[in-house]
Design a protein around this motif. Sequence first.
Motif, PDB file in Angstrom:
ATOM      1  N   LEU A 108      48.689 -49.609  46.541  1.00 51.08           N
ATOM      2  CA  LEU A 108      48.431 -49.467  45.101  1.00 51.08           C
ATOM      3  C   LEU A 108      49.638 -48.854  44.399  1.00 51.08           C
ATOM      4  O   LEU A 108      50.021 -49.277  43.313  1.00 51.08           O
ATOM      5  CB  LEU A 108      47.181 -48.624  44.859  1.00 51.08           C
ATOM      6  CG  LEU A 108      45.852 -49.325  45.104  1.00 51.08           C
ATOM      7  CD1 LEU A 108      44.726 -48.317  45.070  1.00 51.08           C
ATOM      8  CD2 LEU A 108      45.609 -50.405  44.071  1.00 51.08           C
ATOM      9  N   PHE A 111      52.270 -51.543  44.172  1.00 54.39           N
ATOM     10  CA  PHE A 111      51.977 -52.519  43.118  1.00 54.39           C
ATOM     11  C   PHE A 111      52.278 -51.919  41.745  1.00 54.39           C
ATOM     12  O   PHE A 111      52.802 -52.596  40.852  1.00 54.39           O
ATOM     13  CB  PHE A 111      50.511 -52.960  43.212  1.00 54.39           C
ATOM     14  CG  PHE A 111      50.158 -54.051  42.259  1.00 54.39           C
ATOM     15  CD1 PHE A 111      50.750 -55.296  42.386  1.00 54.39           C
ATOM     16  CD2 PHE A 111      49.263 -53.838  41.231  1.00 54.39           C
ATOM     17  CE1 PHE A 111      50.442 -56.318  41.503  1.00 54.39           C
ATOM     18  CE2 PHE A 111      48.954 -54.858  40.351  1.00 54.39           C
ATOM     19  CZ  PHE A 111      49.546 -56.096  40.479  1.00 54.39           C
ATOM     20  N   GLY A 112      51.963 -50.640  41.580  1.00 54.17           N
ATOM     21  CA  GLY A 112      52.277 -49.954  40.326  1.00 54.17           C
ATOM     22  C   GLY A 112      53.756 -49.930  40.054  1.00 54.17           C
ATOM     23  O   GLY A 112      54.196 -50.269  38.960  1.00 54.17           O
ATOM     24  N   ASP A 126      46.881 -49.052  35.468  1.00 57.08           N
ATOM     25  CA  ASP A 126      45.633 -49.414  36.161  1.00 57.08           C
ATOM     26  C   ASP A 126      45.731 -49.082  37.639  1.00 57.08           C
ATOM     27  O   ASP A 126      44.823 -48.505  38.238  1.00 57.08           O
ATOM     28  CB  ASP A 126      45.382 -50.927  36.034  1.00 57.08           C
ATOM     29  CG  ASP A 126      44.921 -51.294  34.653  1.00 57.08           C
ATOM     30  OD1 ASP A 126      44.709 -50.363  33.868  1.00 57.08           O
ATOM     31  OD2 ASP A 126      44.785 -52.492  34.369  1.00 57.08           O
ATOM     32  N   SER A 127      46.866 -49.460  38.216  1.00 58.02           N
ATOM     33  CA  SER A 127      47.029 -49.318  39.649  1.00 58.02           C
ATOM     34  C   SER A 127      47.071 -47.849  40.054  1.00 58.02           C
ATOM     35  O   SER A 127      46.451 -47.443  41.039  1.00 58.02           O
ATOM     36  CB  SER A 127      48.300 -50.067  40.023  1.00 58.02           C
ATOM     37  OG  SER A 127      48.788 -49.652  41.213  1.00 58.02           O
ATOM     38  N   CYS A 130      43.609 -46.310  39.751  1.00 60.04           N
ATOM     39  CA  CYS A 130      42.788 -46.719  40.893  1.00 60.04           C
ATOM     40  C   CYS A 130      43.188 -45.933  42.135  1.00 60.04           C
ATOM     41  O   CYS A 130      42.359 -45.619  42.983  1.00 60.04           O
ATOM     42  CB  CYS A 130      42.975 -48.213  41.115  1.00 60.04           C
ATOM     43  SG  CYS A 130      42.086 -48.863  42.506  1.00 60.04           S
ATOM     44  N   ARG A 131      44.473 -45.565  42.236  1.00 58.84           N
ATOM     45  CA  ARG A 131      44.970 -44.859  43.411  1.00 58.84           C
ATOM     46  C   ARG A 131      44.370 -43.451  43.539  1.00 58.84           C
ATOM     47  O   ARG A 131      44.350 -42.878  44.617  1.00 58.84           O
ATOM     48  CB  ARG A 131      46.498 -44.784  43.304  1.00 58.84           C
ATOM     49  CG  ARG A 131      47.177 -44.188  44.500  1.00 58.84           C
ATOM     50  CD  ARG A 131      48.673 -44.268  44.353  1.00 58.84           C
ATOM     51  NE  ARG A 131      49.311 -43.446  45.348  1.00 58.84           N
ATOM     52  CZ  ARG A 131      49.706 -42.193  45.122  1.00 58.84           C
ATOM     53  NH1 ARG A 131      49.560 -41.661  43.947  1.00 58.84           N
ATOM     54  NH2 ARG A 131      50.261 -41.504  46.081  1.00 58.84           N
ATOM     55  N   THR A 179      40.330 -53.155  42.313  1.00 55.61           N
ATOM     56  CA  THR A 179      41.431 -53.951  42.880  1.00 55.61           C
ATOM     57  C   THR A 179      41.251 -55.419  42.548  1.00 55.61           C
ATOM     58  O   THR A 179      42.219 -56.121  42.230  1.00 55.61           O
ATOM     59  CB  THR A 179      41.482 -53.782  44.403  1.00 55.61           C
ATOM     60  OG1 THR A 179      41.389 -52.403  44.709  1.00 55.61           O
ATOM     61  CG2 THR A 179      42.756 -54.332  44.978  1.00 55.61           C
ATOM     62  N   MET A 182      42.265 -56.103  39.124  1.00 55.30           N
ATOM     63  CA  MET A 182      43.723 -56.049  39.010  1.00 55.30           C
ATOM     64  C   MET A 182      44.357 -57.323  39.549  1.00 55.30           C
ATOM     65  O   MET A 182      45.320 -57.855  38.989  1.00 55.30           O
ATOM     66  CB  MET A 182      44.223 -54.853  39.797  1.00 55.30           C
ATOM     67  CG  MET A 182      45.323 -54.117  39.145  1.00 55.30           C
ATOM     68  SD  MET A 182      45.295 -52.399  39.594  1.00 55.30           S
ATOM     69  CE  MET A 182      45.095 -52.424  41.317  1.00 55.30           C
ATOM     70  N   LEU A 258      48.230 -57.237  48.251  1.00 55.21           N
ATOM     71  CA  LEU A 258      46.972 -57.108  47.509  1.00 55.21           C
ATOM     72  C   LEU A 258      45.788 -57.495  48.389  1.00 55.21           C
ATOM     73  O   LEU A 258      44.727 -56.858  48.344  1.00 55.21           O
ATOM     74  CB  LEU A 258      47.014 -57.976  46.242  1.00 55.21           C
ATOM     75  CG  LEU A 258      47.879 -57.426  45.110  1.00 55.21           C
ATOM     76  CD1 LEU A 258      47.957 -58.411  43.974  1.00 55.21           C
ATOM     77  CD2 LEU A 258      47.358 -56.102  44.596  1.00 55.21           C
TER      78      LEU A 258
END
Lengths: 386, 232
Positions: A108, A111-112, A126-127, A130-131, A179, A182, A258
């Motif tokens: 995550l 990805f961020g 968002d990422s 979520c983390r 996820t 996302m 992902l």
Amino acid sequence: MHNLQIPLGSYHPLMKDPEHFKIYLQDGKIVDTDLFIGYNHRGIEKLAEMKTYDKLPYLIERICGICSNAHSSAISRAVENAAGIEPNKKARYIRSVVAELERIQSHLLWFGTQSHSLGFDELFKDSLTCREHPLDLLEKISGSRIHYGLSEFGGTKKDITPEKQGVLKKELGEIRALTEAMKEDFSSNEQYTHKLENIGVLSKKKAGEIGVVGPVAKASGINLDMRLNGVNGAYSEIDFEAITRKKGDCLSRTEVRLDDIIQSIEIIEQLLPIPKGKHRGKGRIEIDEPIKTIGRAEAPRGENFHYLHAGKKKPLRLRIRPPTYANFMCLHEMAMNGKIADAPAIVISIDPCFNCTDRMCVIDLDENTEKVRTFHEIVEGKDKDA
Amino acid sequence: MPEDTSKREVWIYHINTSGCNGCDIELLASILEKYDSRPFDIKVANYPEEAEVVMITGHINWNNMNAVKEEMNKTPKHRKIMALGNCGISGGVFKGSYNEAGPIDKLEEVDMYIPGCPVKPEAILNALSELVDPENSFKLREPKLSENYRGEHNHYQEKCIYCGECARSCPSNAIKVDREKKEWAVDLGKCLFCGRCEEVCPTDAISFSNNFDMYKKEREALWSKGKNNESK
């Protein structure tokens, strides 16, 4: 001959990730690359020779703030192999659950950072939001968000009680929903996927020759996953297959990671409920005769390899090969003949972790007589002769 | 929605000097909405000339020592320096390495030390608010910490037999025990909060409290005698 050099990644050793890439351009095309490491070197292998076995995992854990459990479980396996003990069943389950949570938070974060560097700040937010869920779960299990301190020889320090397993299950559902949303945002965003498609292609043949590991290898079609070898954790008792893609470009690497998040959630759901029994092992340990062993673990970035020459109370020699070190060599292959604009995407796509990588190197910056233009100079238009 | 202009802006400049990246990521996490109940806006400065608060993570090694010095010379005079995490304060577990040139307080005067391994995002924000605006010092609402959370140590004097087992087992040599004077103290600027001392204590005289706000302005003040040192 090249007609322009651009330092990339960190134009100054102090910014964000203190590492230095040099890219040589000719008519806008990348013709050569160079890599300098060593700004993050702490001498951990030498420090490890001064620590007794009970203090060792705490030092090794602090190699990296993102994949700390992968390092500490690899060293635990190496010492366990040297002492000839096996971790108990419950401990293997707990180690696997923590390893998978760590993989979720690491991917995550990656990805961020990729979204941020390519200019999609909404996904970055968002990422990272979520983390916070896996981090809170890790704090609940171990008592700390980043360095868990769970490692013990033959066991783990903390237990995952049935109530915590309930919380875990509930939170995992939430992480999965976030996820998947996302992932949907990502694949429907053509601007984003266009920046990654067919960029930095690494063929299966080349990947095998260079010896890449982890998601980079999996995106090039190599079925390589240390979890499937059964060297660590309880993965042999559940059913899963490594996620692979064939193309080997930046887009496949993103997709592999992902999908890995979703797979990690499924693995934890399969591991629950954790079997009953004893989870504690030994803190202090003595080894009868010097012996050479290895310990391996699948870190979020790939295979983590620890070679240990074990003495009686302290290691005589420890050598650590983190995944990024194996993956660095493919950057040259990926970036050649590409455009300068794609270079950041390529570097990020291997998920480089510099803290892990800086094991041993000598750099003499004083003798580096090549002229390097800094970011400031380029921005202020001082590179007129280029 | 118009931007809230009543909020004061704080420009931070972050220098990463060979730490483990843990504190750097916690600093990144502290800009999230989850922690957004503070009276100021954090802005990340890209140039050292803009820095109002310089945040340093990691112990400095010989490779980046000169670069840190150069960077520090570029920052304005009124800037404040914060040392984040135990590597930033004392070198932490890496103390004694051949490649250790720091920590930062050998080079510059540090205005705020934030212990933790890694520091909690809430601790960074509380310390920042204390540093830039001491009159209206503001604290974030108490976070929900798990029962396992390892913060500042509790030390129960009546249970302790001053055997020194905790000091011998400590991976970063943070604990000092004086058997004759019956004194026990831990250097919060060195401690890894790993829980080893709690585990080896034969009389359960050490445990961990929920206190994560351990920031201090002086290095000496980081020596703690344990939180509940009277009795439980």
